[in-house]
Design an enzyme around this catalytic site. Structure first.
Site: not given
Ligand SMILES: C[C@](O)(C(=O)O)[C@H](CC(=O)O)C(=O)O
Ligand SMILES: [Mg+2]
Length: 297
Positions: A43, A58, A85, A87, A112, A114, A122, A157, A187, A209
């Site tokens: 991943y 993030d 990811d 986004d 994925h 979202e 996040c 997602r 999520e 997750n």
């Molecule tokens: C999965 C996730 O989108 C990521 O970017 O790794 C994050 C992980 C995290 O911040 O712990 C998320 O869950 O948004």
């Molecule tokens: Mg993410």
């Protein structure tokens, strides 16, 4: 080596493992280590690209190019299928289509996408905003339509659980599946019963997750399999551990003027060379030089 496309390799791994653990690889070398110890899927975390490669939070500040560059480095170094990811897909339908094409070109197996607004957070932070179900369905349709390889794996997602609750999130997940998503990333849900509700209510594989320090307890793969989850994600686990070890090393050198007390924390040169297959490269170099000097004599 295999002739299967990356997407087909992801599907094969998913069919073979119940559930399929998918481990975060923050860079090419991490991907090689994960592969060497026997994992079956990798991943690339969006949060990880922002944090590690750019020193950013993030919060939707990275771009397609930032993420595809890191993805390419990983697919060049490891054979395992890579889930990335993406986004929110970085824009409207045409941008999402371009994102999918670029990911396929980079050798990515799965992504994925979202349903947060562009200025995303996040998934485990409060006050997330999501787009309407209709807008998310349009995002999914754009992604499905853009793929060249029918096996390229699209995970939708949904972050709807936090604001709208279980029933609305399950309904949204079903709308995404109807629009062509292969699987659903549920999520920031809280309990095994929540996962069970997703698994029973949605006719597609569910990804859990299991990120640390978030809203979801650290359920085991067995617990998640029992309620029907098909993929278990560890997005940043190794990265968090590396960061803690690095911090200890930086602090120790700063405080003591030497690294002797932290050498135990470190991977040795031999181990590093093993994962990199260093000696094979060196042998090749030696052989090349030998040939040249033979010719010169
Ligand atoms: C999965 C996730 O989108 C990521 O970017 O790794 C994050 C992980 C995290 O911040 O712990 C998320 O869950 O948004
Ligand atoms: Mg993410």
């Amino acid at each position: 080596m295999t002739s299967l496309t990356p997407g087909a390799r992801f599907r094969k791994a998913l069919a073979a493992h119940h559930p399929l653990p998918i481990v975060g690889a923050i860079n090419a070398y991490s991907a090689m280590m994960a592969q060497a110890v026997g994992h079956h899927a990798l991943y690339l975390s969006g949060g990880g690209v922002a944090n590690a490669s750019h020193g950013l939070p993030d919060l939707g500040m990275t771009t397609l190019n930032d993420v595809v560059e890191d993805a390419r480095r990983i697919t060049a170094a490891a054979e395992l299928p890579l889930l990335v990811d993406i986004d929110t897909g970085w824009g409207g339908a045409l941008n999402i289509a371009r994102t999918i094409r670029e990911m396929e070109r980079a050798g990515v197996a799965a992504v994925h996408l979202e349903d947060q607004v562009a200025q995303k957070r996040c998934g485990h932070r409060p006050n997330k905003e999501i787009v309407s179900q209709a807008e998310m369905v349009d995002r999914v349709k754009a992604a499905v339509d853009a793929r060249h390889d029918a096996d390229f794996y699209l995970v939708a997602r949904t972050d709807a659980f936090q604001k709208e609750g279980l029933a609305a999130a399950v309904e949204r997940a079903n709308a995404c599946v109807e629009a062509g998503a292969d699987a659903i990333f549920a999520e920031a849900v809280h309990t095994l019963d929540d996962y069970r509700a997703f698994c029973e209510g949605v006719d597609a594989p569910i990804l859990a997750n299991i990120t640390e320090f978030g809203a979801t307890p650290l359920f085991t793969q067995q617990e998640l399999a029992e309620v029907g989850c098909r993929m278990v994600l560890y997005p940043l686990s190794a990265f968090r551990a590396m960061n803690a070890a690095a911090l200890t090393v930086y602090r120790d050198i700063h405080a003591k003027g030497h690294q002797r007390d932290v050498v135990e924390l470190m991977q040795t040169r031999d181990e590093l060379y093993e994962f990199l297959d260093y000696h094979a490269y060196e042998r090749k170099l030696d052989a090349l030089f030998a040939k040249e000097s033979d010719r010169g004599e």
